[in-house]
Motif scaffolding. Sequence first.
Motif, mmCIF file in Angstrom:
data_model
loop_
_atom_site.group_PDB
_atom_site.id
_atom_site.type_symbol
_atom_site.label_atom_id
_atom_site.label_comp_id
_atom_site.label_asym_id
_atom_site.label_seq_id
_atom_site.Cartn_x
_atom_site.Cartn_y
_atom_site.Cartn_z
ATOM 1 N N GLU A 78 0.836 -1.188 0.000
ATOM 2 C CA GLU A 78 0.000 0.000 0.000
ATOM 3 C C GLU A 78 0.878 1.247 0.000
ATOM 4 O O GLU A 78 2.021 1.211 0.432
ATOM 5 C CB GLU A 78 -0.884 0.036 1.251
ATOM 6 C CG GLU A 78 -1.798 -1.161 1.424
ATOM 7 C CD GLU A 78 -2.513 -1.110 2.759
ATOM 8 O OE1 GLU A 78 -2.633 0.000 3.338
ATOM 9 O OE2 GLU A 78 -2.928 -2.172 3.237
ATOM 10 N N LEU A 79 0.331 2.345 -0.468
ATOM 11 C CA LEU A 79 0.948 3.668 -0.400
ATOM 12 C C LEU A 79 2.138 3.849 -1.328
ATOM 13 O O LEU A 79 2.708 4.943 -1.397
ATOM 14 C CB LEU A 79 1.386 4.012 1.035
ATOM 15 C CG LEU A 79 0.298 3.915 2.107
ATOM 16 C CD1 LEU A 79 0.880 4.242 3.476
ATOM 17 C CD2 LEU A 79 -0.864 4.843 1.792
ATOM 18 N N ALA A 80 2.541 2.803 -2.039
ATOM 19 C CA ALA A 80 3.632 2.961 -3.000
ATOM 20 C C ALA A 80 3.108 3.761 -4.192
ATOM 21 O O ALA A 80 2.149 3.357 -4.839
ATOM 22 C CB ALA A 80 4.153 1.606 -3.448
ATOM 23 N N ASP A 81 3.746 4.908 -4.467
ATOM 24 C CA ASP A 81 3.271 5.701 -5.591
ATOM 25 C C ASP A 81 4.104 5.471 -6.844
ATOM 26 O O ASP A 81 3.860 6.077 -7.876
ATOM 27 C CB ASP A 81 3.226 7.191 -5.247
ATOM 28 C CG ASP A 81 4.470 7.685 -4.536
ATOM 29 O OD1 ASP A 81 5.523 7.031 -4.648
ATOM 30 O OD2 ASP A 81 4.380 8.721 -3.857
ATOM 31 N N ARG A 82 5.093 4.552 -6.739
ATOM 32 C CA ARG A 82 5.821 4.181 -7.937
ATOM 33 C C ARG A 82 6.062 2.674 -7.924
ATOM 34 O O ARG A 82 7.137 2.194 -7.542
ATOM 35 C CB ARG A 82 7.145 4.928 -8.027
ATOM 36 C CG ARG A 82 7.812 4.701 -9.383
ATOM 37 C CD ARG A 82 8.868 5.715 -9.700
ATOM 38 N NE ARG A 82 9.435 5.435 -11.013
ATOM 39 C CZ ARG A 82 10.489 6.044 -11.512
ATOM 40 N NH1 ARG A 82 11.102 6.976 -10.827
ATOM 41 N NH2 ARG A 82 10.941 5.722 -12.706
ATOM 42 N N PRO A 83 5.068 1.869 -8.319
ATOM 43 C CA PRO A 83 5.258 0.419 -8.392
ATOM 44 C C PRO A 83 6.219 0.089 -9.528
ATOM 45 O O PRO A 83 6.088 0.598 -10.644
ATOM 46 C CB PRO A 83 3.856 -0.112 -8.661
ATOM 47 C CG PRO A 83 3.118 1.025 -9.258
ATOM 48 C CD PRO A 83 3.697 2.271 -8.694
#
Length: 356
Positions: free
Chosen positions: A84-89
């Motif tokens: 969660e909360l990763a803005d750059r997978p």
Amino acid sequence: MIFRQLFDAASSTYTYLLGDGGEALLIDPVYEQVPRDLALLDELGLRLLATLDTHVHADHVTGAWRLHERCGSAIAVAQAAGAELADRPLSHGDRIAFGSRHLEVRATPGHTNGCLTYVLDDRSMAFTGDSLLIRGCGRTDFQQGDPRQLFASVREQILTLPDACLLYPAHDYRGVTVTSVAEERLFNPRLGGGVDVGDFVGYMSNLNLPHPKLMALAVPANLRCGRPEGDAPPIDMPDWAPLTLRFSGVWEIAPMALLEHAAAVQIVDVREESEFIDRLGHLPGARLVPLSQLPDRLAELDRERPVVAVCRSGVRSAQACTMLGKAGFGKVANLAGGMLQWHAEALPVECVSEKE
């Protein structure tokens, strides 16, 4: 390019700082070490673009969310990890730019399903996380680990890099800092030499290791990119005065800030007596405790009130701050630049002649 290898003793984790053109990346930051990392970024004049985790760690909590809150940095982690909360997978083949340089993303699953290795653009160095350790590798018995997959990942994505490519792991428990592709290809007892996939699977299937002590805490926290559950606690910043943390680990207070907060603190001058009354004078209200006498005179200081240490240039007083911290004083700061900077800013001083 700027490169720094940082260490967290509690988890034996390496964090890596890469900088170019005023921009920076941090690989595998540790939650508790965020103040240290911020201090280094500030001292080097770097703006943090992103934090990159090599995988969802089981032995420490990432500092990614905490750094995002302070710097606005992007949080990058493998898409396969499902954090969660990763803005750059990230996926295999992605590029992460900083300044004029970039890192290439290589998927290296097997230790966990979301392991990544980051390779510098000129292939002179790579950051392998737990996929490949120095003369070892990460375990494969939890978090979707798979020994066959790890064997293929390391052999195809890491050990195919140039022989001279330096490899930097996420951990080392013996204090070894770096290895190379050539070394690991020859000497890694699990993955090098003539070892085949059957040898590797047989070895990894019989490690019988206990789970990491922090696994139950770390894995859920890292699936939130390090964000605490519920109401997030404030960033650990002293509230008794505006302070700056230096990479050395010492908090500093600027002369003007000390002048404004002088009534609420204990000012301890750690110079020798002859210096206390020389042409530089001393700060109003300062107590003279030479550095050599400080360990024996701690009882003279109030442990409940903040202490600001002062010397000529800020060097001896920084040492005094370290001594005070080890002695259990919780609110300690060094006067930035010492008496020299205080004079440069034309702030008030006392001298013997003024008292006579």
